[in-house]
Design a protein around this motif. Structure first.
Motif, PDB file in Angstrom:
ATOM      1  N   THR A   1       0.832  -1.193   0.000  1.00 49.65           N
ATOM      2  CA  THR A   1       0.000   0.000   0.000  1.00 49.65           C
ATOM      3  C   THR A   1       0.873   1.252   0.000  1.00 49.65           C
ATOM      4  OG1 THR A   1      -0.051  -0.115   2.388  1.00 49.65           O
ATOM      5  CG2 THR A   1      -1.930  -1.060   1.239  1.00 49.65           C
ATOM      6  N   VAL A   2       0.238   2.361  -0.399  1.00 51.65           N
ATOM      7  CA  VAL A   2       0.955   3.632  -0.326  1.00 51.65           C
ATOM      8  C   VAL A   2       0.626   4.238   1.037  1.00 51.65           C
ATOM      9  CG1 VAL A   2       1.234   5.902  -1.364  1.00 51.65           C
ATOM     10  CG2 VAL A   2       0.810   3.912  -2.809  1.00 51.65           C
ATOM     11  N   ARG A   3       1.665   4.533   1.814  1.00 53.92           N
ATOM     12  CA  ARG A   3       1.493   5.002   3.187  1.00 53.92           C
ATOM     13  C   ARG A   3       1.725   6.512   3.259  1.00 53.92           C
ATOM     14  NH1 ARG A   3       4.167   0.412   2.873  1.00 53.92           N
ATOM     15  NH2 ARG A   3       5.954   1.591   2.153  1.00 53.92           N
ATOM     16  N   PRO A   4       1.331   7.119   4.386  1.00 57.25           N
ATOM     17  CA  PRO A   4       1.752   8.511   4.594  1.00 57.25           C
ATOM     18  C   PRO A   4       3.279   8.559   4.551  1.00 57.25           C
ATOM     19  CG  PRO A   4       0.146   7.839   6.258  1.00 57.25           C
ATOM     20  CD  PRO A   4       0.485   6.610   5.473  1.00 57.25           C
ATOM     21  N   ASP A   5       3.818   9.622   3.980  1.00 53.07           N
ATOM     22  CA  ASP A   5       5.271   9.708   3.772  1.00 53.07           C
ATOM     23  C   ASP A   5       6.083   9.518   5.045  1.00 53.07           C
ATOM     24  OD1 ASP A   5       5.419   9.852   1.101  1.00 53.07           O
ATOM     25  OD2 ASP A   5       5.562  12.048   0.977  1.00 53.07           O
ATOM     26  N   ASP A   6       5.563  10.048   6.163  1.00 48.57           N
ATOM     27  CA  ASP A   6       6.381   9.987   7.374  1.00 48.57           C
ATOM     28  C   ASP A   6       6.398   8.602   8.022  1.00 48.57           C
ATOM     29  OD1 ASP A   6       3.770  10.207   8.249  1.00 48.57           O
ATOM     30  OD2 ASP A   6       4.302  11.392  10.023  1.00 48.57           O
ATOM     31  N   TRP A   7       5.695   7.636   7.441  1.00 46.86           N
ATOM     32  CA  TRP A   7       5.783   6.253   7.931  1.00 46.86           C
ATOM     33  C   TRP A   7       6.933   5.507   7.245  1.00 46.86           C
ATOM     34  CZ3 TRP A   7       0.238   3.679   8.195  1.00 46.86           C
ATOM     35  CH2 TRP A   7      -0.580   4.470   9.014  1.00 46.86           C
TER      36      TRP A   7
END
Lengths: 151, 159
Positions: A6-12
């Motif tokens: 999946t595409v996650r929030p960048d800061d993860w």
């Protein structure tokens, strides 16, 4: 699909990267250590190589993996869930119990390597081999659980 | 778990296998630098075979399952930039890895020659071959490529 697909929030991403790199180094060290100990057949140099692979590759890998795990868990707020999914329980259980077993493995192996100077220690290094193979199997299951995310 | 979750799990396990094999070779690269006798050089052979097996499983598993997942998972396609980048890096890594293997096969070859000639003691030429700087350079490049693939897989630029 799982976290990796999946595409996650960048800061993860960076905490996940730290977690995965640590886990990869941990497993690499276990594979290297187990292989060297298995093929040593009493050869002192290979026995030492096996032990030091566990000590200098696996152990730092475990620390990085565990720190990364806590970091990504807090980012994803996985520590506030009313009920943990099975994959998370498997991951934390294997990481923590495996860490304890890894420390025991290193102590047993360290004593074994020390005793090699007196021509002893082979039995302890066999125990180190068995423990490192068990750890390797457990961490493979953990990687499967982390990647496949069984509920 | 659905079928694609299993495929993803095996894809990730293959990536772990690949990195484990590569790291195993780093340990051997360091260990072999102090080895100057044929017996000690050849003794690392079985450990290297484990590394080769891990890399073989890793290379095969990542590409086959990766391409499958690119088709099977909704929202992704083989021609997505980050997937194409991973494919290009995979092929570069494979080519570099082959050259690393060739560089580090020279040591065991020389060790066998020396053994057959009855020279089992320390040998300066063998030590120099075991310390191949070309091998270290190529293995460093291979590891950088692996790292870039992992970064690409996690950040998925453009996805």
């Amino acid at each position: 699909m799982s976290v990796l697909a999946t595409v996650r929030p960048d800061d993860w991403n960076f905490p996940l990267f730290v977690h995965i790199i640590g886990a990869m180094i941990l497993i690499a060290g276990l594979l290297t250590g187990a292989a060297a100990l298995f093929f040593a057949k009493g050869d002192e140099k290979l026995l030492r190589l096996g032990f030091w692979s566990l000590m200098l590759v696996s152990f730092p890998g475990w620390i990085v993996m565990r720190l990364g795990a806590q970091w990504i868990a807090s980012k994803e707020q996985l520590d506030n869930l009313p009920k943990n999914p099975r994959w998370l329980d498997i991951g934390f259980m294997v990481a923590d119990i495996g860490g304890l077993v890894l420390v025991i493995t290193l102590i047993v192996g360290g004593i074994g390597v020390y005793r090699l100077q007196q021509g002893k220690g082979a039995a302890l290094l066999k125990a180190t081999l068995v423990l490192s193979v068990l750890l390797l199997a457990a961490y493979v299951v953990a990687v499967w659980a982390m990647a496949g995310k069984p509920r | 778990m659905r079928f694609n979750d299993w495929m993803l799990a095996f894809h990730v396990l293959a990536a772990f296998s690949l990195v484990a094999g590569s790291t195993l070779f780093w340990v051997l690269v360091v260990a072999v630098r102090r080895i100057d006798t044929p017996d000690d050089t050849l003794r690392l052979g079985p450990v290297a075979k484990v590394g080769n097996a891990a890399i073989g499983i890793g290379m095969g598993g990542t590409i086959i399952l990766g391409v499958y997942l690119a088709f099977a998972v909704d929202g992704y396609a083989l021609w997505d930039g980050w997937i194409l980048a991973a494919l290009v890096l995979w092929f570069i890594g494979a080519a570099l890895g082959r050259q690393v293997g060739e560089a580090y096969m020279q040591g065991p070859k020389k060790a066998l020659e020396l053994k057959e000639a009855g020279q089992n003691g320390p040998n300066a030429e063998l030590l120099a071959i075991n310390r191949t700087s070309r091998g270290v350079f190529l293995h460093t490049l291979t590891s950088i490529v692996l790292l870039l693939i992992i970064i690409d897989m996690i950040w998925k630029p453009g996805a």
